[in-house]
Design a protein around this motif. Structure first.
Motif, PDB file in Angstrom:
ATOM      1  N   GLU A  38       0.822  -1.215   0.000  1.00 52.51           N
ATOM      2  CA  GLU A  38       0.000   0.000   0.000  1.00 52.51           C
ATOM      3  C   GLU A  38       0.852   1.260   0.000  1.00 52.51           C
ATOM      4  N   ALA A  39       1.934   1.250   0.756  1.00 50.81           N
ATOM      5  CA  ALA A  39       2.825   2.416   0.776  1.00 50.81           C
ATOM      6  C   ALA A  39       3.436   2.644  -0.606  1.00 50.81           C
ATOM      7  N   ALA A  40       3.833   1.548  -1.270  1.00 52.56           N
ATOM      8  CA  ALA A  40       4.448   1.667  -2.598  1.00 52.56           C
ATOM      9  C   ALA A  40       3.467   2.232  -3.612  1.00 52.56           C
ATOM     10  N   LYS A  41       2.217   1.821  -3.536  1.00 54.19           N
ATOM     11  CA  LYS A  41       1.208   2.350  -4.456  1.00 54.19           C
ATOM     12  C   LYS A  41       1.068   3.859  -4.286  1.00 54.19           C
ATOM     13  N   GLU A  42       1.049   4.311  -3.051  1.00 54.72           N
ATOM     14  CA  GLU A  42       0.892   5.744  -2.796  1.00 54.72           C
ATOM     15  C   GLU A  42       2.146   6.509  -3.223  1.00 54.72           C
ATOM     16  N   ILE A  43       3.306   5.918  -2.990  1.00 58.11           N
ATOM     17  CA  ILE A  43       4.556   6.560  -3.412  1.00 58.11           C
ATOM     18  C   ILE A  43       4.615   6.655  -4.925  1.00 58.11           C
ATOM     19  N   ALA A  44       4.183   5.605  -5.625  1.00 52.02           N
ATOM     20  CA  ALA A  44       4.191   5.624  -7.092  1.00 52.02           C
ATOM     21  C   ALA A  44       3.275   6.717  -7.636  1.00 52.02           C
ATOM     22  N   THR A  45       2.134   6.911  -6.986  1.00 55.63           N
ATOM     23  CA  THR A  45       1.209   7.967  -7.408  1.00 55.63           C
ATOM     24  C   THR A  45       1.835   9.351  -7.210  1.00 55.63           C
ATOM     25  N   ILE A 241       4.949   9.503   3.469  1.00 57.06           N
ATOM     26  CA  ILE A 241       4.118   8.325   3.214  1.00 57.06           C
ATOM     27  C   ILE A 241       4.598   7.149   4.057  1.00 57.06           C
ATOM     28  N   LEU A 242       5.912   6.976   4.162  1.00 59.13           N
ATOM     29  CA  LEU A 242       6.479   5.909   4.985  1.00 59.13           C
ATOM     30  C   LEU A 242       5.980   6.016   6.426  1.00 59.13           C
ATOM     31  N   GLU A 243       6.048   7.199   6.968  1.00 59.71           N
ATOM     32  CA  GLU A 243       5.632   7.404   8.359  1.00 59.71           C
ATOM     33  C   GLU A 243       4.128   7.185   8.523  1.00 59.71           C
ATOM     34  N   LYS A 244       3.377   7.559   7.538  1.00 60.81           N
ATOM     35  CA  LYS A 244       1.930   7.340   7.559  1.00 60.81           C
ATOM     36  C   LYS A 244       1.602   5.858   7.676  1.00 60.81           C
TER      37      LYS A 244
END
Length: 258
Positions: A38-45, A241-244
Motif C-alpha cells: 500500500e505504501a508503494a502504491k501511494e509513493i508511485a502515485t 508516506i512511509l511514516e503514515k
C-alpha cells in the motif's frame, strides 16, 4: 484575424509542450516486497505527479522477487524487506553498489480479529488458539523476524505444531483476516487504518530490526525513470508516506559502506 492567429499559435505551443512532456516521461518496473504494497502504491502515485514518470509495481515475497531478478525478470529496481538480498544482488553483479540504501524499517505486530485474544506475550504462552500464522521465514523477512521473536520468548518449539505459513506477509494477513488462523504476525503497515481486533506491537529488542533496502538493478542504470524513483524514495514526499504507514524512515545517506 490577428487574434485568431494568436489563439492558434497558443494552442500549438500547448500541444507541442504536451507532446514534449509525454516524450520525456519514462517508465520503470519495480519489484516490491509484499509488506510494502500500500505504501508503494501511494509513493508511485506521488512520484508520477511530481515527475511524470510511471513506476510499474510488482509484488511478492522478498525471496521470490530476488529469485526472479536473478533469472533476469525485467525489473530495474528492487524494494526488498531485508538487507541481505539487495546486498547479494550487488555481490553477484546484478545490483549497483552505490545505489543501495535502507529506505524503511518495518515493525512486527501480533494481531487477531478477536478483540479479546491478544494480550501481550502471555497470549503466546497460553492455550487460547489452535493456529498461529507467520510468513515463510525462508522467503519473507517478517516471517524470519516472527520466528526470532518466538524463540526469544521461549515458545517456538511448543508452538511449532500450531504454525501455518503464508507465502508472504500479505497471505499471512489473509489467513488471519479470513479466520483460517486465530492470530499471527504481520507488519504494522498492514494495520494502519484498521482498528479491528486486538494486537501487540512486538518489542524491537527481541528481533532483528526489519531494515528494508532498495537497490538499483544494473539494467536500470540508463533508465531515467528508475534513477528518478530512487531519488524520490529518499526525499520528503516519500518519507511522509512511509511514516503514515507505520515505517521508520530509513537511512537517507544514499548508500551503505561496502
Amino acid at each position: 484575424m490577428r487574434k485568431l492567429k494568436n489563439i492558434f499559435s497558443a494552442i500549438a505551443v500547448i500541444i507541442t509542450s504536451s507532446i514534449a512532456g509525454n516524450a520525456n516521461a519514462g517508465q520503470t518496473n519495480v519489484a516490491v516486497a509484499a509488506n510494502f504494497t500500500e505504501a508503494a502504491k501511494e509513493i508511485a502515485t506521488a512520484f508520477r505527479a511530481k515527475t511524470g514518470h510511471d513506476a510499474i509495481l510488482s509484488f511478492g515475497s522478498t525471496g521470490q522477487l530476488y529469485t526472479q531478478i536473478k533469472q533476469h525478470a525485467p525489473f530495474q529496481i528492487f524494494l526488498a524487506a531485508d538487507e541481505d538480498r539487495p546486498k547479494q544482488l550487488v555481490d553477484e553483479g546484478l545490483g549497483v553498489a552505490s545505489s543501495r540504501f535502507t529506505y524503511a524499517t518495518g515493525r512486527l505486530v501480533l494481531w487477531s480479529k478477536n478483540p479479546d485474544l491478544v494480550r501481550g506475550a502471555d497470549t503466546l504462552r497460553g492455550n487460547g488458539f489452535s493456529r498461529l500464522a507467520i510468513a515463510n521465514p525462508i522467503a519473507a523477512p517478517y516471517g524470519a523476524a516472527a520466528v526470532e521473536a518466538l524463540r526469544a520468548l521461549g515458545v517456538y518449539d511448543r508452538l511449532q505444531p500450531k504454525i501455518v505459513r503464508g507465502a508472504n506477509v500479505v497471505q499471512t494477513f489473509q489467513f488471519i483476516d479470513t479466520g483460517n488462523a486465530e492470530l499471527g504476525f504481520v507488519a504494522l503497515s498492514q494495520l494502519i487504518g484498521n482498528n479491528s481486533g486486538s494486537r501487540w506491537q512486538i518489542p524491537q529488542n527481541i528481533y532483528t530490526p526489519v531494515r528494508q533496502d532498495a537497490v538499483l538493478i544494473t539494467t536500470g542504470v540508463d533508465n531515467e525513470a528508475a534513477t528518478a524513483f530512487m531519488d524520490f524514495l529518499k526525499g520528503p514526499g516519500a518519507r511522509g508516506i512511509l511514516e503514515k504507514y507505520g515505517y521508520a524512515a530509513g537511512a537517507s545517506d544514499g548508500g551503505h559502506d561496502e
